[in-house]
Design a protein around this motif. Structure first.
Motif, PDB file in Angstrom:
ATOM      1  N   LEU A   1       0.865  -1.179   0.000  1.00 51.95           N
ATOM      2  CA  LEU A   1       0.000   0.000   0.000  1.00 51.95           C
ATOM      3  C   LEU A   1       0.897   1.222   0.000  1.00 51.95           C
ATOM      4  O   LEU A   1       1.657   1.449   0.952  1.00 51.95           O
ATOM      5  CB  LEU A   1      -0.896  -0.005   1.243  1.00 51.95           C
ATOM      6  CG  LEU A   1      -1.919   1.129   1.326  1.00 51.95           C
ATOM      7  CD1 LEU A   1      -3.038   0.927   0.307  1.00 51.95           C
ATOM      8  CD2 LEU A   1      -2.495   1.227   2.738  1.00 51.95           C
ATOM      9  N   THR A   2       0.787   2.060  -1.054  1.00 49.05           N
ATOM     10  CA  THR A   2       1.782   3.112  -1.229  1.00 49.05           C
ATOM     11  C   THR A   2       1.297   4.193  -2.188  1.00 49.05           C
ATOM     12  O   THR A   2       0.302   4.019  -2.902  1.00 49.05           O
ATOM     13  CB  THR A   2       3.090   2.502  -1.780  1.00 49.05           C
ATOM     14  OG1 THR A   2       4.149   3.433  -1.681  1.00 49.05           O
ATOM     15  CG2 THR A   2       2.929   2.058  -3.223  1.00 49.05           C
ATOM     16  N   HIS A   3       2.023   5.318  -2.188  1.00 49.34           N
ATOM     17  CA  HIS A   3       1.947   6.291  -3.265  1.00 49.34           C
ATOM     18  C   HIS A   3       3.055   5.977  -4.265  1.00 49.34           C
ATOM     19  O   HIS A   3       4.203   5.729  -3.873  1.00 49.34           O
ATOM     20  CB  HIS A   3       2.185   7.712  -2.734  1.00 49.34           C
ATOM     21  CG  HIS A   3       1.134   8.203  -1.802  1.00 49.34           C
ATOM     22  ND1 HIS A   3      -0.182   8.333  -2.157  1.00 49.34           N
ATOM     23  CD2 HIS A   3       1.211   8.623  -0.507  1.00 49.34           C
ATOM     24  CE1 HIS A   3      -0.877   8.811  -1.131  1.00 49.34           C
ATOM     25  NE2 HIS A   3      -0.057   8.991  -0.122  1.00 49.34           N
ATOM     26  N   LEU A   4       2.741   6.040  -5.529  1.00 43.18           N
ATOM     27  CA  LEU A   4       3.778   5.899  -6.550  1.00 43.18           C
ATOM     28  C   LEU A   4       4.502   7.221  -6.742  1.00 43.18           C
ATOM     29  O   LEU A   4       4.261   8.198  -6.032  1.00 43.18           O
ATOM     30  CB  LEU A   4       3.161   5.425  -7.862  1.00 43.18           C
ATOM     31  CG  LEU A   4       2.484   4.057  -7.883  1.00 43.18           C
ATOM     32  CD1 LEU A   4       2.283   3.606  -9.322  1.00 43.18           C
ATOM     33  CD2 LEU A   4       3.257   3.005  -7.099  1.00 43.18           C
ATOM     34  N   ARG A   5       5.387   7.248  -7.709  1.00 43.54           N
ATOM     35  CA  ARG A   5       6.085   8.474  -8.102  1.00 43.54           C
ATOM     36  C   ARG A   5       5.225   9.177  -9.156  1.00 43.54           C
ATOM     37  O   ARG A   5       4.953   8.620 -10.223  1.00 43.54           O
ATOM     38  CB  ARG A   5       7.460   8.123  -8.661  1.00 43.54           C
ATOM     39  CG  ARG A   5       8.278   9.301  -9.163  1.00 43.54           C
ATOM     40  CD  ARG A   5       9.612   8.825  -9.715  1.00 43.54           C
ATOM     41  NE  ARG A   5      10.484   8.379  -8.627  1.00 43.54           N
ATOM     42  CZ  ARG A   5      11.408   9.133  -8.037  1.00 43.54           C
ATOM     43  NH1 ARG A   5      11.600  10.382  -8.438  1.00 43.54           N
ATOM     44  NH2 ARG A   5      12.151   8.638  -7.068  1.00 43.54           N
ATOM     45  N   TYR A   6       4.795  10.405  -8.850  1.00 46.04           N
ATOM     46  CA  TYR A   6       3.951  11.164  -9.759  1.00 46.04           C
ATOM     47  C   TYR A   6       4.704  12.401 -10.242  1.00 46.04           C
ATOM     48  O   TYR A   6       5.239  13.163  -9.425  1.00 46.04           O
ATOM     49  CB  TYR A   6       2.652  11.581  -9.070  1.00 46.04           C
ATOM     50  CG  TYR A   6       1.781  10.399  -8.672  1.00 46.04           C
ATOM     51  CD1 TYR A   6       1.042   9.712  -9.629  1.00 46.04           C
ATOM     52  CD2 TYR A   6       1.720   9.962  -7.351  1.00 46.04           C
ATOM     53  CE1 TYR A   6       0.259   8.625  -9.280  1.00 46.04           C
ATOM     54  CE2 TYR A   6       0.944   8.879  -6.990  1.00 46.04           C
ATOM     55  CZ  TYR A   6       0.219   8.208  -7.960  1.00 46.04           C
ATOM     56  OH  TYR A   6      -0.553   7.124  -7.616  1.00 46.04           O
ATOM     57  N   ALA A   7       4.754  12.584 -11.566  1.00 47.47           N
ATOM     58  CA  ALA A   7       5.467  13.713 -12.174  1.00 47.47           C
ATOM     59  C   ALA A   7       6.894  13.811 -11.649  1.00 47.47           C
ATOM     60  O   ALA A   7       7.415  14.896 -11.412  1.00 47.47           O
ATOM     61  CB  ALA A   7       4.711  15.008 -11.942  1.00 47.47           C
TER      62      ALA A   7
END
Length: 266
Positions: free
Chosen positions: A108-114
């Motif tokens: 469960l995570t945030h990805l790399r965005y921009a």
């Protein structure tokens, strides 16, 4: 297995995904010395690490190990980077508990965005080979502003159960925030990911609760539509996380909450 572990994902094409999107609310409350609270809506991806190539195959704005609006990048997560992420998690859990998880690992995570990534905490849910029995949770924490990482391993067999919730208490051993001292204890409660997912993390100092954070999320199937919703509803999610952390830190400072130096600073 997925190509991220060096094997072709073709054998799994057509099988239902265990991966999903979770959307909901995160809330932080500081009780002392000066009260402060905030909450905001968010979305995170819940990724079975053996499905990553399938999840992002043929998606224009999402990729694995390649530049895109949204990226999964191996180096953003638990090391050593020379190992697959699945193997790194298994080895870390085995080193901490003496028991190696052999089933799916779901993140469960945030990805790399921009091009920007920051995860205050990513959770790895480690399952038995049946894919349904949770055996351990690994919480990988990144502190602010130093961006150091630390992993707490929570074996399920050591947890107290309260209904669906699993409960652990332990001493804090990693400096997380300038507004929190080291001599604290944690009280963490998790529900295994299902149609909903809950995490409650309480911090106590000198025997008194001083801070808590709650994550309350609802599951959505991982589809082209739900991934598009993440980018439309929560654009530049990690930039929002970083901005919120610094804005709330300024508010804490203006309220004259004490600042604690990093323990490595003399």
């Amino acid at each position: 297995m997925s190509a991220i572990d060096g094997a072709s994902p073709d054998a799994n094409v057509g099988l239902p995904l265990a991966s999903a999107v979770y959307e909901g609310v995160v809330r932080h409350r500081r009780h002392a010395p000066h009260p402060h609270a905030f909450n905001y809506r968010m979305a995170q991806l819940y990724l079975d690490l053996d499905e990553i190539d399938r999840v992002f195959a043929r998606r224009w704005l999402w990729s694995v190990a390649g530049r895109n609006l949204a990226e999964f990048r191996r180096s953003d997560y638990l090391g050593p980077a020379g190992l697959s992420l699945v193997e790194a998690v298994r080895q870390r859990v085995a080193a901490a508990t003496g028991q190696r998880p052999e089933g799916p690992i779901r993140l469960l995570t945030h990805l790399r965005y921009a091009g920007l990534v920051f995860n205050p905490v990513s959770f790895y849910y480690c399952y038995a080979p049946d894919g349904a029995t949770l055996t351990a949770v690994l919480a990988e924490i990144t502190n602010t502003p130093w961006k150091e990482r630390h992993a707490y391993v929570l074996p399920v067999h050591t947890a107290d159960s309260h209904g669906r919730a699993l409960h652990w208490e332990f001493a804090k051993t990693f400096h997380v925030s300038p507004f929190m001292p080291m001599d604290c204890r944690y009280d963490w409660r998790f529900t295994p990911p299902a149609e909903d997912l809950r995490v409650h993390m309480q911090v106590s100092h000198a025997g008194r609760p001083t801070f808590d954070a709650t994550l309350a999320l609802e599951r959505r199937p991982l589809t082209s539509a739900s991934l598009a919703r993440v980018l439309w509803r929560f654009p530049l999610m990690t930039a929002q996380v970083v901005g919120a952390i610094h804005w709330q830190a300024l508010r804490l400072w203006l309220k004259r909450n004490p600042v604690h130096d990093h323990p490595s600073i003399p």
